[in-house]
Design an enzyme around this catalytic site. Structure first.
Site, PDB file in Angstrom:
ATOM      1  CG  HIS A 153      -9.002   1.869  -0.431  1.00  0.00           C
ATOM      2  ND1 HIS A 153      -8.319   0.884  -1.092  1.00  0.00           N
ATOM      3  CD2 HIS A 153      -8.032   2.637   0.151  1.00  0.00           C
ATOM      4  CE1 HIS A 153      -7.017   1.037  -0.922  1.00  0.00           C
ATOM      5  NE2 HIS A 153      -6.818   2.105  -0.167  1.00  0.00           N
TER       6      HIS A 153
ATOM      7  CB  ALA B 213      -5.221   7.856   0.776  1.00  0.00           C
TER       8      ALA B 213
ATOM      9  CB  ALA C  25      -3.189  -1.873   6.486  1.00  0.00           C
ATOM     10  NE  ARG C  26      -3.023  -1.632  -0.457  1.00  0.00           N
ATOM     11  CZ  ARG C  26      -3.169  -0.312  -0.293  1.00  0.00           C
ATOM     12  NH1 ARG C  26      -3.942   0.149   0.670  1.00  0.00           N
ATOM     13  NH2 ARG C  26      -2.557   0.527  -1.089  1.00  0.00           N
TER      14      ARG C  26
ATOM     15  CB  VAL D 215      -0.171   4.297   8.656  1.00  0.00           C
ATOM     16  CG1 VAL D 215      -1.591   4.425   9.179  1.00  0.00           C
ATOM     17  CG2 VAL D 215      -0.070   4.855   7.233  1.00  0.00           C
TER      18      VAL D 215
ATOM     19  CD  GLU E 257      -9.963  -1.857  -1.949  1.00  0.00           C
ATOM     20  OE1 GLU E 257      -9.507  -0.953  -2.682  1.00  0.00           O
ATOM     21  OE2 GLU E 257      -9.663  -1.970  -0.758  1.00  0.00           O
TER      22      GLU E 257
HETATM   23  P1  NAD Z   1       5.310   1.489   6.181  1.00  0.00           P
HETATM   24  O1  NAD Z   1       6.107   0.741   5.217  1.00  0.00           O
HETATM   25  O2  NAD Z   1       5.779   2.818   6.651  1.00  0.00           O
HETATM   26  O3  NAD Z   1       5.045   0.596   7.474  1.00  0.00           O
HETATM   27  C1  NAD Z   1       4.771  -0.769   7.425  1.00  0.00           C
HETATM   28  C2  NAD Z   1       5.274  -1.403   8.709  1.00  0.00           C
HETATM   29  O4  NAD Z   1       4.888  -2.773   8.700  1.00  0.00           O
HETATM   30  C3  NAD Z   1       6.796  -1.369   8.834  1.00  0.00           C
HETATM   31  O5  NAD Z   1       7.184  -0.862  10.092  1.00  0.00           O
HETATM   32  C4  NAD Z   1       7.187  -2.820   8.690  1.00  0.00           C
HETATM   33  O6  NAD Z   1       8.327  -3.151   9.469  1.00  0.00           O
HETATM   34  C5  NAD Z   1       5.961  -3.529   9.202  1.00  0.00           C
HETATM   35  N1  NAD Z   1       5.848  -4.898   8.742  1.00  0.00           N
HETATM   36  C6  NAD Z   1       6.173  -5.400   7.526  1.00  0.00           C
HETATM   37  N2  NAD Z   1       5.940  -6.723   7.485  1.00  0.00           N
HETATM   38  C7  NAD Z   1       5.444  -7.062   8.707  1.00  0.00           C
HETATM   39  C8  NAD Z   1       5.022  -8.276   9.275  1.00  0.00           C
HETATM   40  N3  NAD Z   1       5.064  -9.421   8.599  1.00  0.00           N
HETATM   41  N4  NAD Z   1       4.574  -8.256  10.550  1.00  0.00           N
HETATM   42  C9  NAD Z   1       4.531  -7.105  11.258  1.00  0.00           C
HETATM   43  N5  NAD Z   1       4.949  -5.906  10.771  1.00  0.00           N
HETATM   44  C10 NAD Z   1       5.393  -5.892   9.509  1.00  0.00           C
HETATM   45  O7  NAD Z   1       3.862   1.631   5.521  1.00  0.00           O
HETATM   46  P2  NAD Z   1       2.752   2.719   5.873  1.00  0.00           P
HETATM   47  O8  NAD Z   1       2.919   3.887   4.996  1.00  0.00           O
HETATM   48  O9  NAD Z   1       2.702   2.894   7.341  1.00  0.00           O
HETATM   49  O10 NAD Z   1       1.439   1.954   5.379  1.00  0.00           O
HETATM   50  C11 NAD Z   1       0.927   0.886   6.130  1.00  0.00           C
HETATM   51  C12 NAD Z   1      -0.227   0.226   5.394  1.00  0.00           C
HETATM   52  O11 NAD Z   1      -1.282   1.162   5.226  1.00  0.00           O
HETATM   53  C13 NAD Z   1       0.126  -0.252   3.986  1.00  0.00           C
HETATM   54  O12 NAD Z   1      -0.545  -1.460   3.732  1.00  0.00           O
HETATM   55  C14 NAD Z   1      -0.460   0.827   3.097  1.00  0.00           C
HETATM   56  O13 NAD Z   1      -0.732   0.356   1.819  1.00  0.00           O
HETATM   57  C15 NAD Z   1      -1.696   1.147   3.868  1.00  0.00           C
HETATM   58  N6  NAD Z   1      -2.291   2.438   3.566  1.00  0.00           N
HETATM   59  C16 NAD Z   1      -3.645   2.450   3.379  1.00  0.00           C
HETATM   60  C17 NAD Z   1      -4.262   3.629   3.115  1.00  0.00           C
HETATM   61  C18 NAD Z   1      -5.734   3.645   2.909  1.00  0.00           C
HETATM   62  O14 NAD Z   1      -6.214   4.399   2.077  1.00  0.00           O
HETATM   63  N7  NAD Z   1      -6.496   2.882   3.629  1.00  0.00           N
HETATM   64  C19 NAD Z   1      -3.528   4.809   3.032  1.00  0.00           C
HETATM   65  C20 NAD Z   1      -2.156   4.764   3.259  1.00  0.00           C
HETATM   66  C21 NAD Z   1      -1.563   3.564   3.551  1.00  0.00           C
HETATM   67  C1  MLT Z   2      -2.318   3.984  -0.556  1.00  0.00           C
HETATM   68  O1  MLT Z   2      -1.837   2.892  -0.782  1.00  0.00           O
HETATM   69  O2  MLT Z   2      -1.659   5.023  -0.567  1.00  0.00           O
HETATM   70  C2  MLT Z   2      -3.754   4.064  -0.225  1.00  0.00           C
HETATM   71  O3  MLT Z   2      -4.366   2.842  -0.166  1.00  0.00           O
HETATM   72  C3  MLT Z   2      -4.481   5.119  -0.907  1.00  0.00           C
HETATM   73  C4  MLT Z   2      -4.980   4.921  -2.282  1.00  0.00           C
HETATM   74  O4  MLT Z   2      -4.212   4.984  -3.222  1.00  0.00           O
HETATM   75  O5  MLT Z   2      -6.164   4.804  -2.448  1.00  0.00           O
END
Ligand code: NAD
Ligand code: MLT
Length: 529
Positions: free
Chosen positions: A281, A284, A230-231, A151, A260
């Site tokens: 949230h 996605a 992200a979270r 992301v 949540e």
């Molecule tokens: P990913 O695993 O591809 O990327 C995460 C990145 O964070 C990696 O490059 C990793 O090296 C880095 N990282 C890990 N620990 C770290 C730290 N301590 N300091 C700095 N960087 C660090 O994950 P992603 O698919 O890109 O998802 C990223 C976040 O977005 C996750 O928390 C995921 O759950 C969230 N997400 C949220 C939604 C939503 O609905 N809002 C949807 C998709 C993903």
């Molecule tokens: C995820 O972790 O993929 C997102 O937060 C989306 C979700 O499941 O709601």
């Protein structure tokens, strides 16, 4: 196979499962914890999003569960260790909603910069006001991205399209990855100091919980903007509220919350803050992403059902699917060896060694070792041991596992040798594949050659005339028919080993009779499932 769906999942994506006659798919949304605890024992797989806490307690009721399928990327709502201990595979859908989350990050960032939500509410309420909604541009501002993963990377590219300078803090990526995205890799402290906008994109775990806390807000530029898609919890929410209240932060856009749905006073205040853009949230929540992740997890459930390797398991080492196909016959062989030796060796093994000789040794043999370990441990554990939990259970039992490989092999094109070290000495078994079928070719230091069957009898004794006849008579009296016999010995008249394949199990009474009648050193009935 019975599959329960406990969060809203795209219907389109579940079609694959609905069309499969082998699957009973039950969509059960909004179950209370108690109801879910009551029902989960009936199911082989559960599909969830972030709404269901798949914790140790739920898993303790999940007596048949084989897979937790998380239709999304974050697995912070799944107790992966508890699942692994129970041999339950956890899969996620790490790619399907990446784009959706990146676009939502840009959506809430832009909405915050241009006061979209407030202006929208104002106009809809009949007012025509413009000055209070004057915004700010992204162009030439500095964006600090924490976590340049799937992301974060997409957000970086989109920010560059807006002519932003992008800084990145991510201790796990190479400088090249940062360069490829047109970003500058810096330390967290520098990112905090230099950024006009900070957006977090890490997973939530013990290292990232509270990654941005009050001391970081103190270091930020006046009027900084903060985004969290992200979270919840990566940015400390109480510190976030304080920084908004004292004016250090000009605005903030959050899609995710530590709770949540949110109910704490801090979260209520944060959500109500006038300079906060909020969504429940939705990162996605696009039709495209929801279809993608539902298809991805449905495919994983079908892989499980078809005995194929799952692609996105978070608690089994990921092996190349082509390699797994090649390895499958050897995994079956090692499972036979592990199962066999676990019934013959003395108790309390302290160490097991897997030795691979021949062509097979040119490959990564880890999947074979894990399959062998699972077979070996299955009888010593009251829970099912499989490729998910075998290593964990070995660790818990204090069993040392060693693996060695050599492409050299004296007599066989491939040979797998398992040696168990126990307080009463070591035991060895070796096997090979003959036209794809497992053969056992060595037991202890005896050369032998037999095809393992469901029911077997293994005996060692001092070789002398007439013994085989006596054994045949006793087995006959017990109505056990001998299918095949294989003899191994070191020298004439020395200790011999005999392995019988028999058509039915040999009971303990017959084992004792045999032992007494021939003065055997060792007699053991073996059963292979
Ligand atoms: P990913 O695993 O591809 O990327 C995460 C990145 O964070 C990696 O490059 C990793 O090296 C880095 N990282 C890990 N620990 C770290 C730290 N301590 N300091 C700095 N960087 C660090 O994950 P992603 O698919 O890109 O998802 C990223 C976040 O977005 C996750 O928390 C995921 O759950 C969230 N997400 C949220 C939604 C939503 O609905 N809002 C949807 C998709 C993903
Ligand atoms: C995820 O972790 O993929 C997102 O937060 C989306 C979700 O499941 O709601």
């Amino acid at each position: 196979m019975k599959v329960i769906v406990t969060d809203e999942i795209s219907e389109k994506g579940l079609v694959l499962l609905q069309q499969d006659e082998r699957i009973q798919l039950d969509v059960r949304l909004g179950l209370s914890k108690a109801e879910l605890y009551r029902q989960i024992g009936d199911y082989d797989a559960i599909i969830t999003r972030s709404g269901t806490q798949v914790d140790a307690e739920l898993l303790s009721h999940a007596t048949n569960l084989k897979m937790v399928a998380r239709a999304g990327v974050g697995i912070d709502n799944v107790d992966v260790l508890a699942a692994s201990e129970r041999g339950i595979i956890v899969v996620n859908a790490p790619f399907g909603n990446t784009n959706s989350a990146a676009e939502h990050t840009m959506a809430i960032l832009l909405a915050m910069c241009r006061n979209v939500a407030d202006a929208n509410a104002s106009l809809k309420s009949g007012q025509w006001q413009r000055a209070p909604f004057t915004g700010q541009e992204l162009k030439h501002k500095t964006l600090g991205i924490i976590g340049l993963g799937k992301v974060g990377g997409r957000v970086a590219l989109r920010a560059r399209a807006f002519e932003m300078e992008v800084l990145v803090y991510d201790p796990y990526i190479s400088e090249n990855r940062a360069k490829d995205f047109g970003t500058e890799l810096v330390e967290l402290e520098e990112l905090i100091r230099r950024s006009d906008v900070i957006s977090v994109h890490t997973p939530l775990n013990e290292q990232t919980r509270g990654l941005i806390a009050s001391e970081h807000f103190d270091q930020m530029k006046e009027g900084v903007l903060i985004v969290n898609c992200a979270r919840g919890g990566i940015i400390e929410e109480a510190a976030m509220l304080a920084a908004l209240e004292d004016g250090k932060v000009a605005g903030s856009a959050f899609d995710v919350w530590s709770e949540e749905p949110p109910s704490s006073e801090i979260l209520k205040k944060l959500i109500a803050h006038p300079r906060m853009v909020v969504t429940p949230h939705l990162g996605a929540n696009t039709f495209e992403a929801q279809t993608n992740v539902a298809i991805d997890v449905s495919r994983e459930i079908l892989n499980l059902l078809d005995g194929k390797p799952v692609e996105n398991a978070v608690n089994i080492a990921r092996f190349d699917p082509d390699l797994m196909t090649q390895m499958r016959p050897f995994m079956d062989l090692v499972a036979v060896l592990g199962n066999f030796i676990s019934q013959l060796a003395p108790e309390n093994p302290g160490k097991v060694s897997f030795r691979y000789n021949g062509k097979i040794a040119a490959h990564d043999c880890m999947p074979i070792t894990v399959a062998g370990l699972a077979a070996l441990l299955n009888r010593s554990s009251d829970q099912e041991v499989n490729m998910v939990n075998a290593t964990l259970i070995a660790e818990r039992q204090g069993l040392i596992v060693e693996q060695s490989r050599s492409t050299e092999s004296e007599f066989f094109s491939n040979l797998i040798t398992l040696t168990l070290e126990t307080p009463k000495g070591s035991r060895t078994i070796a096997g090979t594949l003959f036209e794809g079928t497992p053969k056992i070719v060595k037991m202890r230091d005896f050369t032998i050659d037999f095809t393992p069957e469901e029911h077997m009898l293994v005996m060692t004794y001092e070789d002398r005339p007439g013994l085989i006849g006596k054994i045949g008579t006793i087995l006959g009296e017990a109505e056990v028919n001998i299918g095949a016999m294989n003899l191994g010995r070191r020298a004439k008249g020395g200790e011999a080993i005999v392995v019988f394949s028999v058509d039915s199990p040999v009971d303990q009474e017959t084992v004792t009779r045999l032992s007494e009648a021939i003065g055997a050193n060792y007699v053991q009935a073996v059963q292979l499932s």
